[in-house]
Design a protein around this motif. Structure first.
Motif, mmCIF file in Angstrom:
data_model
loop_
_atom_site.group_PDB
_atom_site.id
_atom_site.type_symbol
_atom_site.label_atom_id
_atom_site.label_comp_id
_atom_site.label_asym_id
_atom_site.label_seq_id
_atom_site.Cartn_x
_atom_site.Cartn_y
_atom_site.Cartn_z
ATOM 1 N N ALA A 279 0.829 -1.208 0.000
ATOM 2 C CA ALA A 279 0.000 0.000 0.000
ATOM 3 C C ALA A 279 0.861 1.254 0.000
ATOM 4 O O ALA A 279 0.559 2.232 -0.709
ATOM 5 C CB ALA A 279 -0.923 -0.010 1.225
ATOM 6 N N ALA A 280 1.937 1.235 0.784
ATOM 7 C CA ALA A 280 2.826 2.400 0.817
ATOM 8 C C ALA A 280 3.514 2.602 -0.527
ATOM 9 O O ALA A 280 3.710 3.746 -0.974
ATOM 10 C CB ALA A 280 3.866 2.224 1.926
ATOM 11 N N ASN A 281 3.874 1.515 -1.203
ATOM 12 C CA ASN A 281 4.460 1.641 -2.543
ATOM 13 C C ASN A 281 3.464 2.284 -3.507
ATOM 14 O O ASN A 281 3.842 3.111 -4.357
ATOM 15 C CB ASN A 281 4.874 0.266 -3.055
ATOM 16 C CG ASN A 281 6.056 -0.309 -2.293
ATOM 17 O OD1 ASN A 281 6.759 0.410 -1.592
ATOM 18 N ND2 ASN A 281 6.262 -1.612 -2.409
ATOM 19 N N GLY A 282 2.187 1.911 -3.385
ATOM 20 C CA GLY A 282 1.171 2.539 -4.226
ATOM 21 C C GLY A 282 1.026 4.019 -3.939
ATOM 22 O O GLY A 282 0.830 4.826 -4.860
ATOM 23 N N ASP A 283 1.136 4.396 -2.654
ATOM 24 C CA ASP A 283 1.070 5.820 -2.306
ATOM 25 C C ASP A 283 2.231 6.590 -2.905
ATOM 26 O O ASP A 283 2.062 7.728 -3.368
ATOM 27 C CB ASP A 283 1.070 5.980 -0.778
ATOM 28 C CG ASP A 283 -0.218 5.488 -0.147
ATOM 29 O OD1 ASP A 283 -1.227 5.402 -0.868
ATOM 30 O OD2 ASP A 283 -0.206 5.203 1.065
ATOM 31 N N VAL A 284 3.423 5.989 -2.899
ATOM 32 C CA VAL A 284 4.588 6.654 -3.497
ATOM 33 C C VAL A 284 4.376 6.835 -4.999
ATOM 34 O O VAL A 284 4.640 7.917 -5.557
ATOM 35 C CB VAL A 284 5.867 5.843 -3.213
ATOM 36 C CG1 VAL A 284 7.050 6.420 -4.003
ATOM 37 C CG2 VAL A 284 6.189 5.858 -1.724
ATOM 38 N N ALA A 285 3.904 5.789 -5.670
ATOM 39 C CA ALA A 285 3.656 5.889 -7.114
ATOM 40 C C ALA A 285 2.587 6.935 -7.417
ATOM 41 O O ALA A 285 2.698 7.702 -8.396
ATOM 42 C CB ALA A 285 3.236 4.531 -7.657
ATOM 43 N N GLN A 286 1.564 7.013 -6.587
ATOM 44 C CA GLN A 286 0.500 8.002 -6.786
ATOM 45 C C GLN A 286 1.026 9.414 -6.584
ATOM 46 O O GLN A 286 0.710 10.330 -7.362
ATOM 47 C CB GLN A 286 -0.643 7.718 -5.821
ATOM 48 C CG GLN A 286 -1.870 8.597 -6.049
ATOM 49 C CD GLN A 286 -2.995 8.242 -5.101
ATOM 50 O OE1 GLN A 286 -2.753 7.734 -4.015
ATOM 51 N NE2 GLN A 286 -4.224 8.508 -5.506
ATOM 52 N N ALA A 287 1.856 9.615 -5.550
ATOM 53 C CA ALA A 287 2.401 10.942 -5.280
ATOM 54 C C ALA A 287 3.367 11.371 -6.392
ATOM 55 O O ALA A 287 3.420 12.551 -6.752
ATOM 56 C CB ALA A 287 3.118 10.948 -3.932
ATOM 57 N N ARG A 288 4.108 10.427 -6.947
ATOM 58 C CA ARG A 288 5.038 10.772 -8.031
ATOM 59 C C ARG A 288 4.278 11.059 -9.329
ATOM 60 O O ARG A 288 4.646 11.975 -10.086
ATOM 61 C CB ARG A 288 6.012 9.621 -8.245
ATOM 62 C CG ARG A 288 7.162 9.976 -9.193
ATOM 63 C CD ARG A 288 8.211 8.883 -9.227
ATOM 64 N NE ARG A 288 9.339 9.305 -10.035
ATOM 65 C CZ ARG A 288 9.411 9.179 -11.349
ATOM 66 N NH1 ARG A 288 8.397 8.632 -12.016
ATOM 67 N NH2 ARG A 288 10.476 9.591 -12.012
ATOM 68 N N ALA A 289 3.208 10.303 -9.579
ATOM 69 C CA ALA A 289 2.432 10.542 -10.801
ATOM 70 C C ALA A 289 1.729 11.889 -10.763
ATOM 71 O O ALA A 289 1.363 12.430 -11.821
ATOM 72 C CB ALA A 289 1.412 9.424 -10.989
ATOM 73 N N ALA A 290 1.533 12.453 -9.575
ATOM 74 C CA ALA A 290 0.866 13.751 -9.478
ATOM 75 C C ALA A 290 1.687 14.870 -10.104
ATOM 76 O O ALA A 290 1.152 15.955 -10.382
ATOM 77 C CB ALA A 290 0.576 14.067 -8.004
#
Length: 452
Positions: A279-290
């Motif tokens: 889940a934390a990896n998904g949050d990192v990917a989401q924050a970077r895609a922003a």
């Protein structure tokens, strides 16, 4: 192109991952049997404990709180999935002017209907990353619920066995009190005949009072254990009643540790910590895609009619490109936060692994040592019973003094009490071993299909 350049150049982030498990075997000797193939109550052959366990898993507040968290995470997961779907809105309306008497109230001057469809193409995977994070959190919540259920199951078993052990210790004290009362009668008879002194009577009276005082303390502990079981089962203590199995009908479960990797793969708390890393990896990917631009497509349709005019219809299709230009600082902060949460999740996972392996080692050692002590305690009890019986006969025949009889009976009382305590410790060690292996009910927890 200017908007793409302004929104691009997202910073690279090194995502933390768990370190590999290097332990391949346990430090001590073990039989490497498979994990438990039934819950602990079934392994113990205790139907009354099974009923208590089922009641606790249905009514315990911690379990119900964990279930509520599962429901919350599933709702968030559905919301994340919905964010990747097109958004459709429908609007309709009509109006008319009043003032003309006798006019038809349904004769509208103007009416319209509007349908809008908007879709974020998610070119850089921001929405998909959010969906993955939400699904992983749902899986973590399900596994955490299983871990809570395992704790409650083993806590109920521990309290139940403690209640049984206390009841057996009280029964042993009752027998010892009867022996002490009989010895007190013999001493009084001998005192009347001049073969015993007032000191002998006093020593036996003190011993008898000590036995009764110990019994009173055990009764208090028995009451507290009953109320502890009431709390675990979600019951009100004044109305809670307890029925137990026969102590002699119980079987000591024979459990052995699987390989370290297999043990960790069966523990719901470790698997939940692993899911939180995902889940934390998904949050990192989401924050970077922003940091990248967002491309959306919208379809708008309008159907309109007015008084005295024919029906009109229009459809428009368009796209919009939005790039983050002036919010880079805010996005960097969000990315740094997600990265820090990722590091924390990895360390918590490692912490769970280290604690789980140590817990299994301790439980296996306790199980082996308690089994060894049980054999010694059985031998001590047999010898103490023989010694007490011989000392009592010799005292009646006048060939032994009272102190020898008192010492022999005290030794027997202590040995029988220690035997029950050792039995309890042996079963507690099996409970700890069962919990360290991930149990049975916990490992059979349902995991959402989307999270597999």
């Amino acid at each position: 192109m200017l908007m793409l350049v302004a929104g691009g150049c997202a910073p690279n982030v090194q995502v933390e991952g768990p370190r590999p498990i290097t332990s391949s075997q346990w430090s001590g000797e073990h039989d490497n049997r498979a994990t438990a193939q039934a819950n602990f109550a079934s392994l113990l052959k205790a139907p009354a404990l099974q009923a208590l366990t089922d009641r606790a898993l249905a009514n315990n507040s911690d379990v119900r709180i964990a279930e509520a968290r599962v429901a919350q995470s599933r709702a968030l997961s559905r919301a994340a999935r919905q964010a990747t779907l097109p958004e459709v809105t429908l609007a309709a309306g009509a109006n008319r002017r009043f003032g003309n008497s006798g006019s038809d109230p349904l004769d509208f001057n103007n009416a319209f209907a509007r349908v809008d469809v908007e879709l974020d193409l998610d070119l850089f995977g921001q929405l998909r990353a959010g969906k993955r994070a939400a699904v992983s959190r749902t899986r973590a919540a399900v596994l955490e619920r299983a871990a809570v259920a395992l704790v409650i199951e083993t806590d109920v078993a521990s309290a139940y066995l403690q209640h049984m052990a206390l009841a057996r210790r009280i029964a042993i004290l009752d027998t010892n009190i009867q022996r002490a009362v009989e010895l007190d009668r013999v001493i009084r008879v001998r005192s009347a005949a001049g073969d015993a002194t007032r000191v002998d009577q006093g020593l036996q009276a003190i011993r008898l009072l000590n036995l009764r005082e110990r019994r009173s303390r055990l009764l208090g502990a028995l009451d507290q254990t009953r109320t502890a079981l009431a709390i675990l089962t979600g019951s009100e203590a004044p109305q809670f009643s307890l029925s137990t199995d026969s102590l002699d009908s119980l079987e000591v479960p024979q459990l052995g540790l699987p390989a370290p990797r297999d043990l960790l793969a069966a523990r719901p708390d470790v698997l939940a910590a692993e899911a939180l890393i995902e889940a934390a990896n998904g949050d990192v990917a989401q924050a970077r895609a922003a940091f990248y631009p967002k491309l959306g497509v919208s379809v708008q349709g309008l159907i309109e009619t007015a008084a005295g005019t024919p029906l009109g219809q229009s459809v428009s299709i368009g796209s919009s490109l939005l790039a983050p230009i002036f919010s880079r600082g805010r996005l960097q902060s969000a990315l740094q936060l997600a990265s820090a949460v990722n590091v924390e999740a990895v360390e918590r996972y490692r912490q769970k692994i280290v604690a789980a392996l140590a817990e299994a080692e301790d439980a296996q050692s306790a199980a082996q040592r308690s089994a060894e002590r049980a054999i010694l305690l059985n031998a001590i009890v047999e010898e103490a019973r023989l010694t007490a019986r011989l000392a009592n006969v010799r005292y009646i025949e006048g060939e032994e003094d009272l102190l020898s009889v008192l010492d022999a009976q005290t030794s027997l009382s202590d040995a029988e009490d220690a035997q029950v305590t050792g039995w309890q410790e042996r079963l507690f060690a099996q409970i700890a071993l069962y919990r360290s292996m991930g149990g049975y009910s916990a490992r059979s927890a349902e995991v959402p299909v989307a999270a597999r």
